[in-house]
Design a protein around this motif. Sequence first.
Motif, PDB file in Angstrom:
ATOM      1  N   ILE A   4      26.344  79.083 -62.978  1.00 22.90           N
ATOM      2  CA  ILE A   4      26.157  79.715 -64.277  1.00 22.90           C
ATOM      3  C   ILE A   4      26.771  78.818 -65.339  1.00 22.90           C
ATOM      4  O   ILE A   4      27.858  78.284 -65.147  1.00 22.90           O
ATOM      5  N   ASN A   5      26.057  78.631 -66.435  1.00 25.01           N
ATOM      6  CA  ASN A   5      26.512  77.769 -67.528  1.00 25.01           C
ATOM      7  C   ASN A   5      26.912  76.379 -67.029  1.00 25.01           C
ATOM      8  O   ASN A   5      27.937  75.837 -67.414  1.00 25.01           O
ATOM      9  N   GLN A   8      29.476  75.620 -61.165  1.00 21.62           N
ATOM     10  CA  GLN A   8      29.108  76.147 -59.860  1.00 21.62           C
ATOM     11  C   GLN A   8      30.341  76.375 -59.008  1.00 21.62           C
ATOM     12  O   GLN A   8      31.369  75.746 -59.204  1.00 21.62           O
ATOM     13  N   ASP A  81      24.809  85.312 -71.825  1.00 23.84           N
ATOM     14  CA  ASP A  81      24.889  84.330 -70.744  1.00 23.84           C
ATOM     15  C   ASP A  81      24.681  84.981 -69.381  1.00 23.84           C
ATOM     16  O   ASP A  81      23.953  84.456 -68.536  1.00 23.84           O
ATOM     17  N   LEU A  82      25.311  86.135 -69.163  1.00 28.64           N
ATOM     18  CA  LEU A  82      25.113  86.837 -67.891  1.00 28.64           C
ATOM     19  C   LEU A  82      23.681  87.337 -67.758  1.00 28.64           C
ATOM     20  O   LEU A  82      23.101  87.303 -66.664  1.00 28.64           O
ATOM     21  N   TRP A  85      21.502  84.501 -66.745  1.00 26.23           N
ATOM     22  CA  TRP A  85      21.747  84.181 -65.330  1.00 26.23           C
ATOM     23  C   TRP A  85      20.983  85.145 -64.421  1.00 26.23           C
ATOM     24  O   TRP A  85      20.260  84.725 -63.524  1.00 26.23           O
ATOM     25  N   ARG A 110      20.735  85.192 -55.435  1.00 28.27           N
ATOM     26  CA  ARG A 110      19.989  85.055 -56.691  1.00 28.27           C
ATOM     27  C   ARG A 110      18.589  85.658 -56.565  1.00 28.27           C
ATOM     28  O   ARG A 110      17.597  85.091 -56.995  1.00 28.27           O
TER      29      ARG A 110
END
Length: 195
Positions: A4-5, A8, A81-82, A85, A110
């Motif tokens: 994320i962003n 890792q 951001d979440l 994701w 995911r």
Amino acid sequence: MVIINSRQGNIPYDQKEIAATQVLIEREARILASYEEKEKRVEAWQRYYRMIYRDNYHRLDKLYLFLENIFRTGVADLPRDLLAWVQGFSYSRTGTLADLQSPLSSALTRTGDCDSRALLYTMLLNRFKIDALLLVSSRYSHSLAGVNIPGQGARINFDDNSYLIAETTDQVDLGLIDRDMADPSGWIPVPLGDF
């Protein structure tokens, strides 16, 4: 591995945890399916997701700590951001009675459908002390999240708060919802909260 962003990390987990929570999800789905009275269905849906929330809350501790490290300098962009994701997950369904993948499994693989993703998203926001709730709809056969933050777009009002819609299965910004699903009366709010 969680990414994320551009950060890792490996989130250690035990496969038995995923199996145990899936057993609970299926048990709760059988209980939910037994409710035939329309008046009791709202309470039954809320109970169903709250039980899953309680079971999964601490199973997400390691993921939360990883995310807390990423967002330690501030949470201003956290909801967006979440959301981005979770929107990047592959769409998948379990095909079981519950047809719900556990939040832990969804995060680690995911993958997930609308309620798996919306539940994970809501749980993580709640961990960051951001007021969010799950929105489910039998009318639309869909789930979303609502986030109590400022912003433009579609909102759902619940308990004197106004929640910005968060669609977890399409690459859209907060506040955007398909016009065919925009009637607030078609949604059941499920406040999960911290415990």
